[in-house]
Design an enzyme around this catalytic site. Structure first.
Site, PDB file in Angstrom:
ATOM      1  N   GLU A   1     -36.443   5.702  -1.654  1.00  0.00           N
ATOM      2  CA  GLU A   1     -37.466   4.941  -0.925  1.00  0.00           C
ATOM      3  C   GLU A   1     -37.693   5.520   0.471  1.00  0.00           C
ATOM      4  OE1 GLU A   1     -39.465   2.712  -2.115  1.00  0.00           O
ATOM      5  OE2 GLU A   1     -38.491   2.439  -4.049  1.00  0.00           O
TER       6      GLU A   1
ATOM      7  N   ARG B   1     -49.134   1.517  -4.254  1.00  0.00           N
ATOM      8  CA  ARG B   1     -47.821   1.363  -3.622  1.00  0.00           C
ATOM      9  C   ARG B   1     -47.508  -0.128  -3.586  1.00  0.00           C
ATOM     10  NH1 ARG B   1     -45.592   5.613  -4.484  1.00  0.00           N
ATOM     11  NH2 ARG B   1     -43.945   4.868  -3.139  1.00  0.00           N
TER      12      ARG B   1
ATOM     13  N   ASN C   1     -41.172   7.281   1.660  1.00  0.00           N
ATOM     14  CA  ASN C   1     -41.913   6.814   2.839  1.00  0.00           C
ATOM     15  C   ASN C   1     -42.207   7.959   3.798  1.00  0.00           C
ATOM     16  OD1 ASN C   1     -42.040   4.186   1.980  1.00  0.00           O
ATOM     17  ND2 ASN C   1     -40.521   3.408   3.429  1.00  0.00           N
TER      18      ASN C   1
END
Length: 169
Positions: free
Chosen positions: A46, A126, A50
């Site tokens: 994650e 997303r 990002n």
């Protein structure tokens, strides 16, 4: 046990799995449970995702909805991507420290970005759960960012946190 590692790689989606596996291998001497390995891999994935899609807006390799343009490759004629993501890991005793950094566009409102279901890329489908997953799977999460100066995501997790029962001999 004390140990550390540092990775730097191109900000492209195919390197997410590299980062996950590298960190999982790094913590193996701590004899983590499968759940702990999965938690760490998810949090790293994650954070790296990002950095790539939000920090650098490198959308190459990500599924898009109809009509959304993908970002151009930013390497000017060479084969090396100019945008980099770094992952620093340190084991101190039984605690894993992870820092994922980018030098991308930064986050204007960290509190808003950390809200569950908030995303700046809805057109890419997303979910807005990246920081929520990091927070859920790690013991500590801190995010530092400045617009135009990049982002640092710091996470900690105690490995082997299940209680140990001594033999009564």
């Amino acid at each position: 046990m004390n140990n550390e590692m540092f990775l730097e790689f191109d900000a492209v989606s195919s390197n997410e799995s590299f980062a996950r596996v590298a960190v999982a291998a790094f913590i193996s001497p701590l004899n983590p449970t499968l759940e702990e390995v999965s938690d760490v891999k998810t949090a790293v994935s994650e954070a790296v995702t990002n950095a790539i899609i939000h920090g650098y807006e490198n959308l190459e390799g990500y599924e898009k909805k109809k009509g959304v343009q993908m970002a151009e490759h930013t390497g000017k004629g060479d084969k090396t991507h100019k945008d980099k993501v770094t992952v620093y890991c340190e084991i101190t005793g039984d605690v894993l420290h992870i820092e994922v950094r980018d030098k991308g566009k930064g986050i204007e409102d960290i509190n808003k970005a950390m809200e569950a279901l908030y995303t700046t890329k809805p057109e890419l489908e997303r979910s807005g759960m990246g920081f929520a997953f990091m927070e859920a799977f790690m013991d500590d999460l801190e995010v530092e960012s400045q617009p135009g100066a990049g982002t640092k995501v710091s996470m900690k997790k105690k490995i082997g946190s299940a209680p140990w029962i001594a033999d009564e001999d």
